[in-house]
Motif scaffolding. Structure first.
Motif, PDB file in Angstrom:
ATOM      1  N   LEU A  71      -6.048   8.063  -0.314  1.00  0.00           N
ATOM      2  CA  LEU A  71      -6.023   9.289   0.479  1.00  0.00           C
ATOM      3  C   LEU A  71      -7.251   9.384   1.373  1.00  0.00           C
ATOM      4  O   LEU A  71      -7.161   9.745   2.548  1.00  0.00           O
ATOM      5  CB  LEU A  71      -5.978  10.519  -0.444  1.00  0.00           C
ATOM      6  CG  LEU A  71      -4.635  10.967  -1.013  1.00  0.00           C
ATOM      7  CD1 LEU A  71      -4.845  12.066  -2.039  1.00  0.00           C
ATOM      8  CD2 LEU A  71      -3.717  11.461   0.095  1.00  0.00           C
ATOM      9  N   VAL A  72      -8.401   9.052   0.809  1.00  0.00           N
ATOM     10  CA  VAL A  72      -9.653   9.150   1.553  1.00  0.00           C
ATOM     11  C   VAL A  72      -9.719   8.085   2.645  1.00  0.00           C
ATOM     12  O   VAL A  72     -10.066   8.372   3.798  1.00  0.00           O
ATOM     13  CB  VAL A  72     -10.858   9.020   0.590  1.00  0.00           C
ATOM     14  CG1 VAL A  72     -12.161   8.877   1.367  1.00  0.00           C
ATOM     15  CG2 VAL A  72     -10.928  10.235  -0.332  1.00  0.00           C
ATOM     16  N   LYS A  73      -9.377   6.854   2.309  1.00  0.00           N
ATOM     17  CA  LYS A  73      -9.443   5.759   3.285  1.00  0.00           C
ATOM     18  C   LYS A  73      -8.441   5.935   4.414  1.00  0.00           C
ATOM     19  O   LYS A  73      -8.673   5.516   5.543  1.00  0.00           O
ATOM     20  CB  LYS A  73      -9.212   4.420   2.584  1.00  0.00           C
ATOM     21  CG  LYS A  73     -10.355   3.994   1.678  1.00  0.00           C
ATOM     22  CD  LYS A  73     -10.247   2.547   1.272  1.00  0.00           C
ATOM     23  CE  LYS A  73      -9.046   2.278   0.403  1.00  0.00           C
ATOM     24  NZ  LYS A  73      -9.030   0.881  -0.085  1.00  0.00           N
ATOM     25  N   ALA A  74      -7.300   6.553   4.099  1.00  0.00           N
ATOM     26  CA  ALA A  74      -6.245   6.712   5.106  1.00  0.00           C
ATOM     27  C   ALA A  74      -6.495   7.877   6.048  1.00  0.00           C
ATOM     28  O   ALA A  74      -5.778   8.036   7.035  1.00  0.00           O
ATOM     29  CB  ALA A  74      -4.896   6.893   4.416  1.00  0.00           C
ATOM     30  N   PHE A  86     -12.622  17.756  -6.503  1.00  0.00           N
ATOM     31  CA  PHE A  86     -14.023  17.389  -6.681  1.00  0.00           C
ATOM     32  C   PHE A  86     -14.189  15.877  -6.512  1.00  0.00           C
ATOM     33  O   PHE A  86     -15.090  15.407  -5.797  1.00  0.00           O
ATOM     34  CB  PHE A  86     -14.507  17.825  -8.069  1.00  0.00           C
ATOM     35  CG  PHE A  86     -15.886  17.355  -8.419  1.00  0.00           C
ATOM     36  CD1 PHE A  86     -17.001  18.066  -8.031  1.00  0.00           C
ATOM     37  CD2 PHE A  86     -16.069  16.177  -9.149  1.00  0.00           C
ATOM     38  CE1 PHE A  86     -18.277  17.627  -8.351  1.00  0.00           C
ATOM     39  CE2 PHE A  86     -17.339  15.733  -9.472  1.00  0.00           C
ATOM     40  CZ  PHE A  86     -18.437  16.456  -9.077  1.00  0.00           C
ATOM     41  N   LEU A  87     -13.312  15.102  -7.152  1.00  0.00           N
ATOM     42  CA  LEU A  87     -13.398  13.650  -7.073  1.00  0.00           C
ATOM     43  C   LEU A  87     -13.145  13.157  -5.645  1.00  0.00           C
ATOM     44  O   LEU A  87     -13.797  12.227  -5.176  1.00  0.00           O
ATOM     45  CB  LEU A  87     -12.389  13.018  -8.046  1.00  0.00           C
ATOM     46  CG  LEU A  87     -12.415  11.491  -8.188  1.00  0.00           C
ATOM     47  CD1 LEU A  87     -13.818  10.970  -8.443  1.00  0.00           C
ATOM     48  CD2 LEU A  87     -11.468  11.061  -9.313  1.00  0.00           C
ATOM     49  N   HIS A 143      -5.131   4.228 -11.879  1.00  0.00           N
ATOM     50  CA  HIS A 143      -4.103   4.392 -10.842  1.00  0.00           C
ATOM     51  C   HIS A 143      -4.310   5.703 -10.075  1.00  0.00           C
ATOM     52  O   HIS A 143      -4.197   5.738  -8.845  1.00  0.00           O
ATOM     53  CB  HIS A 143      -2.707   4.383 -11.447  1.00  0.00           C
ATOM     54  CG  HIS A 143      -1.626   4.672 -10.447  1.00  0.00           C
ATOM     55  ND1 HIS A 143      -1.172   3.726  -9.546  1.00  0.00           N
ATOM     56  CD2 HIS A 143      -0.933   5.819 -10.154  1.00  0.00           C
ATOM     57  CE1 HIS A 143      -0.247   4.261  -8.771  1.00  0.00           C
ATOM     58  NE2 HIS A 143      -0.090   5.530  -9.108  1.00  0.00           N
ATOM     59  N   GLU A 144      -4.616   6.782 -10.797  1.00  0.00           N
ATOM     60  CA  GLU A 144      -4.867   8.065 -10.140  1.00  0.00           C
ATOM     61  C   GLU A 144      -6.058   7.955  -9.193  1.00  0.00           C
ATOM     62  O   GLU A 144      -6.028   8.472  -8.070  1.00  0.00           O
ATOM     63  CB  GLU A 144      -5.121   9.153 -11.180  1.00  0.00           C
ATOM     64  CG  GLU A 144      -3.885   9.558 -11.960  1.00  0.00           C
ATOM     65  CD  GLU A 144      -4.214  10.497 -13.100  1.00  0.00           C
ATOM     66  OE1 GLU A 144      -3.461  11.478 -13.297  1.00  0.00           O
ATOM     67  OE2 GLU A 144      -5.207  10.247 -13.820  1.00  0.00           O
ATOM     68  N   PHE A 145      -7.096   7.262  -9.651  1.00  0.00           N
ATOM     69  CA  PHE A 145      -8.287   7.098  -8.821  1.00  0.00           C
ATOM     70  C   PHE A 145      -7.962   6.275  -7.579  1.00  0.00           C
ATOM     71  O   PHE A 145      -8.394   6.609  -6.467  1.00  0.00           O
ATOM     72  CB  PHE A 145      -9.395   6.419  -9.628  1.00  0.00           C
ATOM     73  CG  PHE A 145     -10.642   6.157  -8.833  1.00  0.00           C
ATOM     74  CD1 PHE A 145     -11.580   7.151  -8.650  1.00  0.00           C
ATOM     75  CD2 PHE A 145     -10.868   4.912  -8.250  1.00  0.00           C
ATOM     76  CE1 PHE A 145     -12.733   6.926  -7.910  1.00  0.00           C
ATOM     77  CE2 PHE A 145     -12.008   4.676  -7.504  1.00  0.00           C
ATOM     78  CZ  PHE A 145     -12.938   5.678  -7.335  1.00  0.00           C
TER      79      PHE A 145
END
Length: 272
Positions: free
Chosen positions: A179-182, A137-138, A171-173
């Protein structure tokens, strides 16, 4: 019958209630809203928090409403943000009726009276704090925030509230954001370097960020990080935990990005 068919067909009969029930009721019509808050199935005891179909409904409702809220964070909704929401709907292959509902939920999230904290609190309860589901979801909300290429101060503030409300550390965020930017390095045209060509420095650096490990990590540590991430994003496992079946392609894409990042690291080490 899918969770959506059960919901619309009235075979569900659960009392969702709360802000999620109000949002979904508003998107589907007042009579449905009344039913959500008042219906009890014959024989008693319909689906309760944590039951898969109920979790799928909560995930769908919260995802598009919060997406709309993030899009409006800077005071206006850009064409890129609208396109991102439409792209998510396209990849979910929503039926026309589901798509209309998703659009209405997106618009409800833009409303000035939208109670983000209440929506997130109920979603977390409905999901029974299933960590991997909350993480997915995040990630979807991060993709929404990055739809126009960057995150502004207002969007960052909302994302931080979402992180805190769902119980994720900074850190998790940051890892999920990496992950999203890559994704641009590991999907589409950037999915593979040229045949036999070594990965670029930028691509390799992003691969290590995706795997959340240092470049000095051993091969065994790289493999362990890869397996952990694949387990978190395994589409079948996420659906079993309550991800709507229509969203399985989103989870599949994320698994492919993780695999591409792992391959990039191993290629750089001469292991592929």
């Amino acid at each position: 019958m899918s969770w959506w068919g059960k919901l619309i067909g009235g075979a569900f009969g659960f009392m969702l209630g709360g802000p999620l029930g109000a949002l979904l009721g508003g998107a589907l019509g007042h009579q449905f809203d009344k039913g959500l808050r008042g219906m009890e199935p014959l024989g008693g005891g319909g689906p309760r928090p944590g039951d898969q179909a109920r979790v799928q409904t909560a995930f769908f409702t919260a995802s598009f409403a919060v997406m709309g809220h993030i899009a409006k964070a800077d005071g206006r909704v850009s064409r890129d943000e609208i396109s991102l929401a439409e792209a998510v709907m396209d990849r979910m292959r929503l039926s026309p009726e589901m798509r209309r509902t998703a659009i209405r939920l997106f618009h409800e999230g833009k409303d000035s009276g939208f109670d983000l904290d209440a929506v997130l609190d109920q979603f977390r309860r409905e999901a029974h704090r299933r960590r991997h589901l909350l993480q997915m979801f995040l990630e979807i909300q991060l993709h929404a925030a990055y739809a126009d290429g960057s995150i502004d101060t207002a969007e960052r503030r909302i994302l931080d509230r979402i992180r805190e409300r769902l119980g994720f550390s900074r850190h998790e965020f940051e890892h999920l954001e990496n992950l999203v930017k890559a994704a641009r390095f590991f999907t589409g045209e950037g999915a593979r370097p040229g045949a036999g060509a070594p990965p670029s420095r930028d691509r390799l650096a992003e691969a290590y960020k995706v795997l959340d490990i240092a470049e000095s990590a051993s091969d065994a540590e790289v493999k362990k990080a890869y397996r952990r991430l694949m387990n978190q994003h395994h589409p079948d496992k996420l659906v079993a935990k309550g991800l709507p079946e229509e969203m399985i392609e989103l989870a599949t894409e994320k698994s492919q990005e993780i695999r591409a990042a792992y391959d990039t690291v191993m290629e750089s080490r001469g292991k592929k």
